[in-house]
Design an enzyme around this catalytic site. Structure first.
Site, PDB file in Angstrom:
ATOM      1  N   LYS A 181       0.829  -1.215   0.000  1.00  0.00           N
ATOM      2  CA  LYS A 181       0.000   0.000   0.000  1.00  0.00           C
ATOM      3  C   LYS A 181       0.863   1.264   0.000  1.00  0.00           C
ATOM      4  O   LYS A 181       0.418   2.311  -0.412  1.00  0.00           O
ATOM      5  CB  LYS A 181      -0.906   0.018   1.237  1.00  0.00           C
ATOM      6  CG  LYS A 181      -1.917  -1.117   1.276  1.00  0.00           C
ATOM      7  CD  LYS A 181      -3.216  -0.718   0.576  1.00  0.00           C
ATOM      8  CE  LYS A 181      -4.279  -1.781   0.633  1.00  0.00           C
ATOM      9  NZ  LYS A 181      -4.161  -2.866  -0.330  1.00  0.00           N
TER      10      LYS A 181
ATOM     11  N   SER B  60      15.508  -5.612  -2.100  1.00  0.00           N
ATOM     12  CA  SER B  60      14.841  -4.311  -2.249  1.00  0.00           C
ATOM     13  C   SER B  60      14.567  -3.712  -0.872  1.00  0.00           C
ATOM     14  O   SER B  60      14.704  -2.511  -0.659  1.00  0.00           O
ATOM     15  CB  SER B  60      13.529  -4.461  -3.014  1.00  0.00           C
ATOM     16  OG  SER B  60      13.772  -4.877  -4.326  1.00  0.00           O
TER      17      SER B  60
END
Ligand code: PNS
Length: 173
Positions: free
Chosen positions: A46, A133
């Site tokens: 999100k 990441s």
């Protein structure tokens, strides 16, 4: 499969952001298979660092010279997307034993869903085995250098992001 049909492989992921580890895996896959589709999952997080459009643009920029690498987005089941693309292979990178359990579960679930699609695991060059990441985002957000760990285009985008929204001083005083 006829001798002439192209082997299409999907390299799926969040790529938020693309790291040198991803680049290494995609390049290895591009040498093994006829066509690679780098597939960015829509709506995983999100609060992503980069929007899906930004991630796609960065991956396209990094692989601009590679004729057999295309970039796309997907949502829903990966195996459904692979079928849509005519892909017979899913490529994932395996860095360390810690990746194994998650990757093993995904590979076997995907095999359960689509027995004719094979998952292949490729190992990145040793210098990229510790990069993720998540760690790139953490190091960068705390003001550390990610030089050489992400492609220059990603680093430039990170710097621009930092200038646009200066970080609070996260280091202990
Ligand atoms: O880079 P990531 O976040 O490790 O990639 C994970 C990804 C995108 C490969 C995985 O979340 C995925 O395939 N999602 C699609 C949903 C799906 O097919 N789930 C069932 C198979 S486990």
């Amino acid at each position: 499969m006829s001798a002439t049909s192209a082997r299409i492989a999907v390299c799926p992921g969040s790529f938020d952001p693309l790291t040198m580890g991803h680049v290494d895996i995609i390049e290895r896959a591009a040498r093994l298979y006829d066509q690679i589709v780098v597939a960015v999952l829509l709506n995983v997080d999100k609060r992503p660092l980069f929007s899906v459009d930004e991630r796609v643009a960065l991956i396209e920029e990094v692989f601009a010279g590679r004729d057999n690498v295309a970039v796309d987005t997907f949502q829903g089941l990966l195996v459904d997307y692979a079928h849509q693309k005519g892909a017979s292979v899913i490529v994932r990178g395996l860095r360390a034993v810690s990746d194994f359990e998650y990757e093993f579960q995904m590979a076997l679930m995907n095999r359960h869903l689509a027995p004719r699609i094979e998952t292949t695991f490729l190992m990145p060059a040793e210098q990229y085995t510790y990069i993720s990441s998540r760690l790139i985002k953490e190091v960068f957000s705390l003001g550390g250098s990610v030089d050489g760990l992400v492609p220059p285009a990603v680093e430039a985008k990170l710097r621009a992001r930092r200038q646009a929204r200066p970080l609070p001083d996260a280091r202990p005083t």
